[in-house]
Every structure is written in structure tokens, then in C-alpha cells.
Design a protein around this motif. Structure first.
Motif, PDB file in Angstrom:
ATOM      1  N   ALA A 249       0.834  -1.200   0.000  1.00 16.80           N
ATOM      2  CA  ALA A 249       0.000   0.000   0.000  1.00 16.80           C
ATOM      3  C   ALA A 249       0.869   1.250   0.000  1.00 16.80           C
ATOM      4  CB  ALA A 249      -0.922  -0.008   1.227  1.00 16.80           C
ATOM      5  N   GLY A 250       1.935   1.246   0.801  1.00 15.09           N
ATOM      6  CA  GLY A 250       2.847   2.389   0.818  1.00 15.09           C
ATOM      7  C   GLY A 250       3.555   2.581  -0.507  1.00 15.09           C
ATOM      8  N   LEU A 251       3.913   1.481  -1.158  1.00 15.93           N
ATOM      9  CA  LEU A 251       4.559   1.570  -2.462  1.00 15.93           C
ATOM     10  C   LEU A 251       3.637   2.200  -3.498  1.00 15.93           C
ATOM     11  CD1 LEU A 251       6.344  -1.909  -2.658  1.00 15.93           C
ATOM     12  CD2 LEU A 251       7.445   0.315  -2.446  1.00 15.93           C
ATOM     13  N   LEU A 252       2.364   1.819  -3.486  1.00 13.52           N
ATOM     14  CA  LEU A 252       1.422   2.355  -4.463  1.00 13.52           C
ATOM     15  C   LEU A 252       1.157   3.836  -4.216  1.00 13.52           C
ATOM     16  CD1 LEU A 252      -1.132  -0.600  -4.729  1.00 13.52           C
ATOM     17  CD2 LEU A 252       0.669   0.034  -6.334  1.00 13.52           C
ATOM     18  N   VAL A 253       1.008   4.217  -2.948  1.00  8.08           N
ATOM     19  CA  VAL A 253       0.829   5.638  -2.638  1.00  8.08           C
ATOM     20  C   VAL A 253       2.077   6.421  -3.028  1.00  8.08           C
ATOM     21  CG1 VAL A 253       0.519   7.305  -0.777  1.00  8.08           C
ATOM     22  CG2 VAL A 253      -0.826   5.199  -0.791  1.00  8.08           C
ATOM     23  N   GLY A 254       3.233   5.843  -2.739  1.00 10.40           N
ATOM     24  CA  GLY A 254       4.471   6.493  -3.136  1.00 10.40           C
ATOM     25  C   GLY A 254       4.592   6.639  -4.639  1.00 10.40           C
ATOM     26  N   ALA A 255       4.095   5.636  -5.378  1.00 11.57           N
ATOM     27  CA  ALA A 255       4.156   5.701  -6.840  1.00 11.57           C
ATOM     28  C   ALA A 255       3.328   6.863  -7.378  1.00 11.57           C
ATOM     29  CB  ALA A 255       3.669   4.384  -7.443  1.00 11.57           C
ATOM     30  N   VAL A 256       2.176   7.113  -6.779  1.00 13.67           N
ATOM     31  CA  VAL A 256       1.333   8.230  -7.218  1.00 13.67           C
ATOM     32  C   VAL A 256       2.083   9.549  -7.073  1.00 13.67           C
ATOM     33  CG1 VAL A 256      -0.780   9.515  -6.731  1.00 13.67           C
ATOM     34  CG2 VAL A 256      -0.815   7.023  -6.692  1.00 13.67           C
ATOM     35  N   ILE A 257       2.758   9.724  -5.938  1.00 12.68           N
ATOM     36  CA  ILE A 257       3.491  10.972  -5.689  1.00 12.68           C
ATOM     37  C   ILE A 257       4.728  11.061  -6.568  1.00 12.68           C
ATOM     38  CG2 ILE A 257       4.713  12.304  -3.923  1.00 12.68           C
ATOM     39  CD1 ILE A 257       2.920  10.920  -1.841  1.00 12.68           C
ATOM     40  N   VAL A 258       5.473   9.967  -6.639  1.00 11.42           N
ATOM     41  CA  VAL A 258       6.752   9.969  -7.351  1.00 11.42           C
ATOM     42  C   VAL A 258       6.553  10.146  -8.856  1.00 11.42           C
ATOM     43  CG1 VAL A 258       8.626   8.426  -8.046  1.00 11.42           C
ATOM     44  CG2 VAL A 258       8.099   8.735  -5.635  1.00 11.42           C
ATOM     45  N   GLU A 259       5.493   9.592  -9.412  1.00 10.91           N
ATOM     46  CA  GLU A 259       5.254   9.753 -10.842  1.00 10.91           C
ATOM     47  C   GLU A 259       4.977  11.209 -11.196  1.00 10.91           C
ATOM     48  OE1 GLU A 259       3.541   5.268 -11.828  1.00 10.91           O
ATOM     49  OE2 GLU A 259       2.226   7.003 -12.037  1.00 10.91           O
ATOM     50  N   GLN A 260       4.364  11.928 -10.294  1.00  6.19           N
ATOM     51  CA  GLN A 260       4.188  13.360 -10.507  1.00  6.19           C
ATOM     52  C   GLN A 260       5.522  14.084 -10.413  1.00  6.19           C
ATOM     53  OE1 GLN A 260       0.948  13.536 -11.955  1.00  6.19           O
ATOM     54  NE2 GLN A 260       1.012  15.500 -10.912  1.00  6.19           N
ATOM     55  N   LEU A 261       6.324  13.725  -9.413  1.00  2.75           N
ATOM     56  CA  LEU A 261       7.599  14.395  -9.185  1.00  2.75           C
ATOM     57  C   LEU A 261       8.567  14.171 -10.343  1.00  2.75           C
ATOM     58  CD1 LEU A 261       9.466  15.984  -7.246  1.00  2.75           C
ATOM     59  CD2 LEU A 261      10.103  13.783  -6.223  1.00  2.75           C
ATOM     60  N   PHE A 262       8.590  12.958 -10.871  1.00  3.60           N
ATOM     61  CA  PHE A 262       9.544  12.611 -11.933  1.00  3.60           C
ATOM     62  C   PHE A 262       8.894  12.589 -13.323  1.00  3.60           C
ATOM     63  CE2 PHE A 262      11.536  10.938  -8.116  1.00  3.60           C
ATOM     64  CZ  PHE A 262      12.871  11.246  -8.305  1.00  3.60           C
ATOM     65  N   THR A 263       7.678  13.104 -13.440  1.00  2.00           N
ATOM     66  CA  THR A 263       6.920  13.165 -14.710  1.00  2.00           C
ATOM     67  C   THR A 263       6.949  11.831 -15.445  1.00  2.00           C
ATOM     68  OG1 THR A 263       8.825  14.025 -15.968  1.00  2.00           O
ATOM     69  CG2 THR A 263       7.331  15.645 -14.960  1.00  2.00           C
ATOM     70  N   LEU A 264       6.599  10.779 -14.740  1.00  2.00           N
ATOM     71  CA  LEU A 264       6.516   9.450 -15.343  1.00  2.00           C
ATOM     72  C   LEU A 264       5.090   9.208 -15.821  1.00  2.00           C
ATOM     73  CD1 LEU A 264       8.561   7.355 -12.753  1.00  2.00           C
ATOM     74  CD2 LEU A 264       9.315   8.146 -14.998  1.00  2.00           C
ATOM     75  N   PRO A 265       4.915   8.666 -17.029  1.00  2.00           N
ATOM     76  CA  PRO A 265       3.567   8.440 -17.571  1.00  2.00           C
ATOM     77  C   PRO A 265       2.945   7.154 -17.051  1.00  2.00           C
ATOM     78  CG  PRO A 265       5.204   7.791 -19.190  1.00  2.00           C
ATOM     79  CD  PRO A 265       5.978   8.338 -18.013  1.00  2.00           C
ATOM     80  N   GLY A 266       2.760   7.070 -15.731  1.00  2.00           N
ATOM     81  CA  GLY A 266       2.214   5.871 -15.124  1.00  2.00           C
ATOM     82  C   GLY A 266       0.790   6.058 -14.642  1.00  2.00           C
ATOM     83  N   VAL A 267       0.319   5.050 -13.920  1.00  2.00           N
ATOM     84  CA  VAL A 267      -1.061   5.071 -13.425  1.00  2.00           C
ATOM     85  C   VAL A 267      -1.259   6.197 -12.415  1.00  2.00           C
ATOM     86  CG1 VAL A 267      -2.827   3.744 -12.213  1.00  2.00           C
ATOM     87  CG2 VAL A 267      -1.311   2.598 -13.828  1.00  2.00           C
TER      88      VAL A 267
END
Length: 316
Positions: A249-267
Motif C-alpha cells: 500500500a505504501g509503495l502504491l501511494v508512493g508511486a502516485v506521488i513519485v510519478e508526478q515528481l519525476f513526470t513518469l507516464p504511469g497510473v
């Protein structure tokens, strides 16, 4: 065991049903109207009403919910209200970034937490053990955004080893470039989550060291380290497995934040973008998938823990 599996499947289904209802009706409380967004600021009330009719937004919410749940059962999460793209298709495309990012972050978290957590417990009375414990406590409190910014400054700006943001336009056609673009985001999530998990590993190892069977093995001639590695680590592994669902759960929440920070085209980035667009079909589909992943992994970990621990099997 079969009874336990059936019970776990029923509980999983109930959990998914409750989660779907909470996601659907909570999103309808958010302000804004997707029909107005599509029509634009110059759209007339008649145009907005026509768009609402076309998108089925005039149907009562309970019927909309039942239609959506029926689609989930068929493997259909609906269609984007803004782009007209099937939600499953869009999520599948974005998952080619998010899934490798989460897996790489999980590997990093385990590499950080397991060896250093065991070492911190074995050397708990030394300066090294204290340093590991204090460092883990500090890193666990660091927000993911700050961790990402620090890593960018160090590895991208100062050292120039890794790209600061973005993902290759050709995707995974060049795996090397794709992995390099994911390393900093994965480190950002993995180091923070690894610090949290390190504390669990340290506590579980300290508990194992105090068990009678470890002390008996040590009294039989084994060193304390050998006794722990031989007899104590299986119980440590069970404790680590038990908290992995929370880590996911922490990884998925982190992915939401990190994809914004690193402009990754993810979910995660897709989710944030469509919240602003009021594309409820896309948002509820993405959130439901995230929730389902956490619930399913939690159920699998319960089954795995029961299979590995004879005490749980004997309890029922």
C-alpha cells in the motif's frame, strides 16, 4: 486449510464490494461536473444537459453503481468520459511504467531492510547498531517528495549518473534507458519504505534472539549469529511477510506521488490528471485497481503465512 481458503476468498469478495461502493459514492461527492468541463466555459445549459444525457450521468446513482459493478465482474471498468478510451486499455498501458517501478522499489526496500535490520539487531549494543536504528527512524519520517528532491540533487545534478525525470518516448524498446529512468523514482520509494520495514525486521530479529530455541542452539555450541541464521530467521521471515501488504500500500501511494515528481507516464500520474478533469470513470477504475491489488496481496500473504507457520495451522 480448504475451509480457511474459502473463508479468505469470501472475505476478499466482501472487501472488494465494500471498497467499490466507497470509491463510487465518495467520488460523486467531489465538486465539479465533467459535462461542463467537456462543454467548455462557453457551453450552454442545453449543451451541458445533452452531454450529461449522452454520458448517462442522468441515471440514478444506484443504477450507475450496479452497472459499474457488473462491468467489473465482466472485466470492464468502463470508458473514459473525456477521451472515450476504455479504462482497462488506458490502465494497462500506464501499468507498463507503474508495475516495474513498484517492483523495483520493493526490491530496493527489501535489500535495504532485511540485511541492515538483522545487523542492527545483532549489534544493538554497539555504535553501528544504534546508527542503523537512528538512521532508519529518520528516513522513515522523511516525506517521499523531499527524498526524491535530495536524490535528484545528488545523483542527477551533482553526479550526473541518472536522468532527473521523464521516461523514454519509445517505452521499453530500449530496456536500459527505461530502467535508468526508473532508478531514481524507485530509490525514492524504496529507501523510505525500506527504512520503515527495517524497523520491523530489527524488532522481529530481537524477538527471535530472545527465544528459547535460539538460546538453546547457542548453548549447544553454535555462535549467536549462526543460531539466529539457522533457527531464528524463519520466524523473522514470517514477521516480514506479515507486514508486506502494508508495504505494498505504501509503495502504491508512493508511486502516485513519485510519478508526478519525476513526470513518469504511469497510473499515478494518470489518476491525478483525471481527478482534475473530473473523469470519474477513469479515476474510480484506477483507485479500484489499486485497492484490489492491496486486498489481493493481503489475502495471499495471509495464506502464505499460514502455510509457512505450523502454529497457525494447528490453531484451527
Amino acid at each position: 486449510m480448504i475451509r480457511f481458503l474459502l473463508t479468505r476468498v469470501v472475505l476478499l469478495a466482501i472487501g472488494l464490494l465494500i471498497a467499490s461502493a466507497l470509491i463510487f459514492f465518495t467520488l460523486r461527492v467531489l465538486p465539479g461536473d465533467v459535462a461542463q468541463i467537456i462543454a467548455g466555459t462557453q457551453g450552454s445549459p442545453e449543451q451541458v444537459a445533452a452531454i450529461r444525457e449522452q454520458l448517462g450521468l442522468n441515471v440514478p446513482l444506484p443504477l450507475q453503481y450496479l452497472d459499474w459493478v457488473g462491468g467489473i465482474v465482466r472485466g470492464d471498468l468502463g470508458t473514459s468520459l473525456v477521451t472515450g478510451t476504455p479504462v482497462v486499455e488506458e490502465l494497462t498501458e500506464k501499468a507498463t511504467v507503474t508495475v516495474p517501478l513498484a517492483l523495483l522499489a520493493l526490491v530496493i526496500a527489501l535489500l535495504v531492510s532485511v540485511p541492515f535490520g538483522v545487523l542492527a539487531a545483532l549489534r544493538r549494543t554497539t555504535a553501528t547498531g544504534t546508527a542503523f536504528a537512528v538512521t532508519a527512524q529518520a528516513l522513515a519520517a522523511v516525506p517521499v517528495v523531499w527524498a526524491g528532491m535530495i536524490l535528484v540533487i545528488v545523483f542527477a545534478v551533482w553526479l550526473g549518473w541518472l536522468p532527473p525525470q521523464g521516461f523514454p518516448r519509445d517505452g521499453w524498446e530500449d530496456p536500459g534507458d527505461a530502467i535508468r529512468s526508473l532508478l531514481l523514482p524507485a530509490l525514492t520509494i524504496g529507501v523510505v519504505e525500506g527504512a520503515v520495514l527495517l524497523r520491523f525486521v530489527r524488532s522481529a530479529t530481537l524477538e527471535a534472539i530472545g527465544q528459547d530455541y535460539v538460546r538453546t542452539a547457542a548453548a549447544s555450541g553454535l555462535t549467536r549469529r549462526r543460531a539466529l541464521l539457522t533457527h531464528g530467521l524463519p520466524n523473522v521471515a514470517l514477521s516480514v511477510v506479515s507486514v508486506l501488504a502494508l508495504q505494498v500500500a505504501g509503495l502504491l501511494v508512493g508511486a502516485v506521488i513519485v510519478e508526478q515528481l519525476f513526470t513518469l507516464p504511469g497510473v499515478g500520474r494518470l489518476l491525478v490528471t483525471n481527478v482534475g478533469n473530473r473523469d470519474l470513470e477513469m479515476v474510480q477504475g484506477a483507485v479500484f485497481v489499486f485497492t484490489a491489488i492491496v486486498l489481493v496481496i493481503g489475502a495471499l500473504i495471509d495464506v502464505l503465512a499460514r502455510a509457512l507457520d505450523p502454529r497457525q495451522r494447528e490453531a484451527t
